[in-house]
Design an enzyme around this catalytic site. Structure first.
Site, PDB file in Angstrom:
ATOM      1  N   LYS A  50     -32.468  47.155  -2.678  1.00 58.25           N
ATOM      2  CA  LYS A  50     -33.296  46.379  -1.743  1.00 58.25           C
ATOM      3  C   LYS A  50     -32.997  44.887  -1.901  1.00 58.25           C
ATOM      4  O   LYS A  50     -32.907  44.148  -0.915  1.00 58.25           O
ATOM      5  CB  LYS A  50     -34.780  46.658  -2.002  1.00 58.25           C
ATOM      6  CG  LYS A  50     -35.215  48.051  -1.538  1.00 58.25           C
ATOM      7  CD  LYS A  50     -36.606  48.423  -2.037  1.00 58.25           C
ATOM      8  CE  LYS A  50     -36.914  49.882  -1.708  1.00 58.25           C
ATOM      9  NZ  LYS A  50     -38.113  50.416  -2.347  1.00 58.25           N
ATOM     10  N   GLN A  94     -43.508  49.155  -5.860  1.00 53.31           N
ATOM     11  CA  GLN A  94     -42.658  50.338  -6.034  1.00 53.31           C
ATOM     12  C   GLN A  94     -43.437  51.465  -6.704  1.00 53.31           C
ATOM     13  O   GLN A  94     -44.145  51.242  -7.688  1.00 53.31           O
ATOM     14  CB  GLN A  94     -41.444  49.927  -6.897  1.00 53.31           C
ATOM     15  CG  GLN A  94     -40.340  50.944  -6.972  1.00 53.31           C
ATOM     16  CD  GLN A  94     -39.556  51.126  -5.683  1.00 53.31           C
ATOM     17  OE1 GLN A  94     -39.514  50.258  -4.817  1.00 53.31           O
ATOM     18  NE2 GLN A  94     -38.935  52.284  -5.541  1.00 53.31           N
ATOM     19  N   ASP A 119     -44.278  48.656   3.545  1.00 52.84           N
ATOM     20  CA  ASP A 119     -44.099  50.101   3.326  1.00 52.84           C
ATOM     21  C   ASP A 119     -44.937  50.919   4.316  1.00 52.84           C
ATOM     22  O   ASP A 119     -44.772  52.135   4.410  1.00 52.84           O
ATOM     23  CB  ASP A 119     -44.605  50.483   1.928  1.00 52.84           C
ATOM     24  CG  ASP A 119     -43.498  50.561   0.891  1.00 52.84           C
ATOM     25  OD1 ASP A 119     -42.376  50.944   1.258  1.00 52.84           O
ATOM     26  OD2 ASP A 119     -43.776  50.250  -0.280  1.00 52.84           O
TER      27      ASP A 119
HETATM   28  N1  GUN Z   1     -40.230  54.745  -4.277  1.00 52.78           N
HETATM   29  C1  GUN Z   1     -39.257  55.455  -3.665  1.00 52.78           C
HETATM   30  N2  GUN Z   1     -39.120  55.049  -2.392  1.00 52.78           N
HETATM   31  C2  GUN Z   1     -40.047  54.078  -2.183  1.00 52.78           C
HETATM   32  C3  GUN Z   1     -40.386  53.271  -1.068  1.00 52.78           C
HETATM   33  O1  GUN Z   1     -39.831  53.387   0.038  1.00 52.78           O
HETATM   34  N3  GUN Z   1     -41.403  52.385  -1.264  1.00 52.78           N
HETATM   35  C4  GUN Z   1     -42.046  52.258  -2.455  1.00 52.78           C
HETATM   36  N4  GUN Z   1     -43.044  51.361  -2.542  1.00 52.78           N
HETATM   37  N5  GUN Z   1     -41.745  52.983  -3.509  1.00 52.78           N
HETATM   38  C5  GUN Z   1     -40.742  53.888  -3.376  1.00 52.78           C
END
Ligand code: GUN
Length: 288
Positions: A50, A94, A119
């Site tokens: 990311k 996350q 998200d």
């Molecule tokens: N853990 C795995 N994929 C994601 C995601 O898209 N967002 C978040 N916040 N945690 C994750």
């Protein structure tokens, strides 16, 4: 039958280029803050990807890394500070949290300002996309993985309306929100989960089969109707590298289209996240 590969690599690059071009026209830079708790190795890789993507498109990146010893108070105060920071337009916490803090996951999501919830996990945003219909949904903050899947199918002109979409997996991250987005596009949706009987028989009725169960190569040709579109959401870490939930070799020649792993849905998740930061930026600029 020849199986078309739906390239998340190509389509995500197209989206990233569009985000980059838009960022260049803005009076200030959009900012994304990512909060991590603990040391989950898979999360580290996702977060690094990311960060790289943000840098590519000119989004300012801020990471707050907290240990699994963090107190509840500290965790909430980090989110409050980010909510109030005018240079931060998107906040992503996350998941999963380490087991000792997993009880806090949903309360932390609730604490994020919905306008910064890139998200689309916050109940406000979930409620919004629960009740939207058709193209009106596209203006909302939508969950990156489910919406990334929709965008990938649409880019390849794969029709959704009237199709039977079978989703294997009912997670909050993929299965449940994806079912809503598919319904909003007039699909007929079935979700299978660990207690479902005759999963194979149901999967074989799918025009579009979405596999999000987190078990490497657990879906093979015996789950698939000739000509079905197969979307593999699995990201499983093995000695051979990252592998999907679908056995690509087995379904090749039977499916009409398939998303590869890597280079499929994972790339789309990141591209939509970047788009969401841009959407969030505009929402905050328009409301200030
Ligand atoms: N853990 C795995 N994929 C994601 C995601 O898209 N967002 C978040 N916040 N945690 C994750």
């Amino acid at each position: 039958m020849e199986t078309q590969r739906l390239s998340g690599k190509i389509i995500s690059q197209k989206i990233k280029t569009a985000v980059h071009d838009s960022v260049l026209t803005l009076p200030s830079k959009p900012g994304l803050a990512v909060v991590t708790v603990g040391d989950d190795p898979a999360s580290k890789v996702y977060v690094k990807n990311k960060e790289e993507a943000c840098r590519e498109v000119g989004i300012v990146w801020k990471q707050v890394s907290l240990s699994d010893k963090v107190t509840e108070e500290e965790l909430f105060s980090v989110v409050t500070r980010l909510n109030l920071d005018p240079e931060i337009h998107g906040i992503l916490v996350q998941v999963p949290f380490p087991p000792n803090l997993s009880y806090l996951e949903s309360a932390i999501v609730d604490a994020i300002d919905p306008k910064k919830d890139v998200d689309a996990f916050h109940p406000f945003n979930v409620g919004k996309f629960l009740s939207c219909k058709g193209a009106a949904c596209d203006t909302l903050l939508l969950p990156p993985t489910p919406y990334g899947i929709i965008r990938l199918l649409e880019e390849y002109s794969i029709p959704i309306s009237g199709k039977h979409v079978v989703i294997l997996g009912r997670s909050n991250l993929v299965g449940k929100p994806l079912s809503l987005l598919m319904l909003a596009r007039d699909a007929t949706v079935t979700i299978c989960h660990t207690k479902t009987h005759d999963v194979k028989e149901i999967a074989k009725q799918a025009d579009i089969l979405i596999v999000a169960i987190g078990k490497p190569h657990s879906v093979d040709a015996t789950f698939i109707k000739e000509g079905a579109v197969v979307v593999d959401v699995g990201i499983n870490w093995s000695e051979a590298g990252v592998v999907g939930d679908v056995d690509e070799t087995s379904v090749g020649g039977i499916a009409s289209a398939l998303t590869p792993v890597p280079g499929g849905v994972g790339r789309m998740t990141i591209a939509i996240l970047l788009e969401n930061v841009l959407k969030a930026y505009h929402m905050q600029m328009n409301s200030s």
